[in-house]
Design an enzyme around this catalytic site. Structure first.
Site, PDB file in Angstrom:
ATOM      1  CG  ASP A  34      -1.681   1.244   1.455  1.00 53.38           C
ATOM      2  OD1 ASP A  34      -1.581   2.147   0.603  1.00 53.38           O
ATOM      3  OD2 ASP A  34      -2.412   1.334   2.463  1.00 53.38           O
ATOM      4  CE  LYS A  69      -2.886   8.827   1.847  1.00 55.68           C
ATOM      5  NZ  LYS A  69      -3.940   9.231   2.709  1.00 55.68           N
ATOM      6  NE  ARG A 126     -10.098  13.297   0.553  1.00 55.36           N
ATOM      7  CZ  ARG A 126      -9.006  13.850   1.095  1.00 55.36           C
ATOM      8  NH1 ARG A 126      -8.594  15.042   0.722  1.00 55.36           N
ATOM      9  NH2 ARG A 126      -8.328  13.210   2.006  1.00 55.36           N
TER      10      ARG A 126
HETATM   11  C1  PLP Z   1      -1.243   3.896   3.862  1.00 59.32           C
HETATM   12  C2  PLP Z   1      -2.652   4.344   3.731  1.00 59.32           C
HETATM   13  N1  PLP Z   1      -3.551   3.508   3.189  1.00 59.32           N
HETATM   14  C3  PLP Z   1      -4.836   3.852   3.058  1.00 59.32           C
HETATM   15  C4  PLP Z   1      -5.294   5.086   3.452  1.00 59.32           C
HETATM   16  C5  PLP Z   1      -6.762   5.381   3.374  1.00 59.32           C
HETATM   17  O1  PLP Z   1      -7.070   6.402   2.505  1.00 59.32           O
HETATM   18  P1  PLP Z   1      -8.452   7.197   2.623  1.00 59.32           P
HETATM   19  O2  PLP Z   1      -8.313   8.111   3.780  1.00 59.32           O
HETATM   20  O3  PLP Z   1      -8.534   7.882   1.306  1.00 59.32           O
HETATM   21  O4  PLP Z   1      -9.539   6.177   2.820  1.00 59.32           O
HETATM   22  C6  PLP Z   1      -4.402   6.009   3.994  1.00 59.32           C
HETATM   23  C7  PLP Z   1      -4.878   7.356   4.395  1.00 59.32           C
HETATM   24  O5  PLP Z   1      -4.534   7.942   5.333  1.00 59.32           O
HETATM   25  C8  PLP Z   1      -3.038   5.627   4.145  1.00 59.32           C
HETATM   26  O6  PLP Z   1      -2.149   6.436   4.706  1.00 59.32           O
END
Ligand code: PLP
Length: 422
Positions: free
Chosen positions: A202, A232, A238
């Site tokens: 991820d 990000k 988003r």
């Molecule tokens: C490593 C990681 N995976 C997944 C997410 C989840 O993303 P979202 O906030 O768009 O659902 C985040 C968000 O903070 C993240 O840092």
């Protein structure tokens, strides 16, 4: 003001005023939350279009609704750009955000109760990596690995191999929200292979840095699945992306729709396509390099001032400060003090934090947003100095007022992309 904003102001002045207020807040302050960024004006333009009117359940050429001539084209372009940028065999561009992309990926390849190896939350992992409060944590058996405090946060890959042999995971997951070091993807791949597990990364936080070619791409080390958010370091809307091997493509697509989601947000997918095109341009590589250079400058200035950083420094865009050790302030208090002078950061647990997440021992900061605004190494040193002064004297109201004024004046030099100057 453009026509759409004039209409909004005339018809819903309360919401219009709040949006204007948020523009001002973003313009007058320094954004250091590492998961935030300022997107492109072109992305804002794509988001505010009639594509939001359209239902497009399914995939290009296989939809459940008519009228898909243009939406098919948009999604095909977005998928192709994602594949090319990340050197992926397959891309799904429909996940509504980061959490949904991870959920869809797990549900594509795991059965309830299956074991997943993932990084401990307090060591930098994300909620969706099996935190007990998350639905995923209840559905699957997450076994957590940690980082080594005395080895600059390095992961003990031999120990992880042992853990994999004992727990027989179906999926070995790496990636983080709050870990400032680079990962050894080849080692993760070997560990997954040793037990016949899939390897998933991820890269939500570092997707832009991987796209820019300044951090390693786990797909180049043979990972099966890579997920990233678009909003990000990638600087887009988003949304989430899932990149995977062709052999997993059908399972991933079916897991996103109809498994988890309904109609894709086509305005967001158009904005994602715009983002991916931008990320493939040479200027984006320069941006990635500057994000890393700024993080180094910020880390050096803070360490030079005696601040304690988790792992001692950073290899990427983010830093975790131990604010208890450095200033005797918990992360919540540190966040509030910085807010007062116009610097936005977020409280953060540190490895094996004895404190609760709403009053943790640390603070997380990062450079993607400040870099987008054009800030460079000297600016990072100035920011570090403001932070340290404020955090050393949190009760000195006059000092905080003076620092807030300095921050506001400094910010005028850096226009906000897509927003007219004040
Ligand atoms: C490593 C990681 N995976 C997944 C997410 C989840 O993303 P979202 O906030 O768009 O659902 C985040 C968000 O903070 C993240 O840092």
């Amino acid at each position: 003001m453009d026509l759409h904003r004039q209409l909004l102001a005339a018809n819903d002045p309360e919401i219009a005023a709040a949006i204007t207020g948020e523009e001002q807040r973003q313009r007058d302050g320094i954004e250091l939350i590492p998961s935030e960024n300022y997107t492109y004006p072109e992305v804002l333009a794509a988001l505010g279009t009639v594509l939001t009117n359209k239902y497009s359940e399914g995939y290009p050429g296989r939809r459940y609704y008519g009228g898909q001539h243009f939406t098919d084209r948009i999604e095909d372009i977005a998928r192709e750009r994602a594949r090319a940028l990340f050197r992926a065999e397959h891309a799904n561009v429909q996940p509504l955000s980061g959490s949904a992309m991870n959920q869809a990926a797990y549900l594509a390849c795991l059965q309830p109760g299956d074991t997943v190896l993932a990084m401990d939350l307090s060591h930098g992992g994300h909620l969706t990596h099996g935190a007990p409060v998350s639905h995923m944590g209840r559905l699957f058996n997450f076994v957590r690995y940690k980082t080594q405090h005395n080895r600059q946060g390095a992961i003990d890959y031999d120990g992880l191999m042992e853990m994999a042999r004992e727990t027989r995971p179906k999926l070995v997951l790496c990636g983080f929200s709050s870990y400032p070091r680079e990962l050894d993807y080849a080692a993760f791949r070997r560990i997954a292979d040793s037990v016949g597990a899939l390897a998933m990364a991820d890269i939500a936080h570092i997707g832009g840095l991987v796209a820019a070619g300044v951090l390693r791409n786990p797909l180049d080390d043979g990972f099966d699945i890579v997920t990233t958010t678009v909003h990000k370091s990638l600087r887009g809307p988003r949304a989430g992306l899932i990149l995977c091997r062709q052999t997993l493509a059908a399972a991933i697509d079916a897991s996103v729709f109809p498994g988890l989601q309904g109609g894709p947000h086509m305005h967001t997918i158009a904005a994602t396509a715009v983002t991916l095109r931008k990320a493939s341009e040479p200027a984006f590589r320069d941006y990635g390099r500057q994000v890393l250079a700024n993080a180094q400058a910020l880390a050096q200035a803070l360490v030079g001032a005696g601040v304690s950083l988790v792992t001692g420094g950073t290899d990427n865009h983010l830093l975790v400060l131990n604010t208890i050790d450095s200033f005797g302030l918990d992360g919540r208090r540190a966040e509030t003090v910085l807010d007062e002078i116009g610097i936005t950061a977020n409280k953060q647990v540190v490895p094996d934090d004895p404190r609760l997440p709403l009053r943790p021992s640390g603070l997380r900061i990062g450079t993607p947003a400040a870099t987008t605004r054009g800030m460079r190494e000297d600016d990072m040193r100035a920011i570090a100095a403001w932070m340290v002064q404020a955090l050393r004297h949190p009760d000195d109201a006059a000092l905080l007022v003076r620092l807030a004024e300095e921050v506001r004046t400094f910010c005028r030099r850096f226009p906000l992309p897509g927003v007219a100057a004040a």
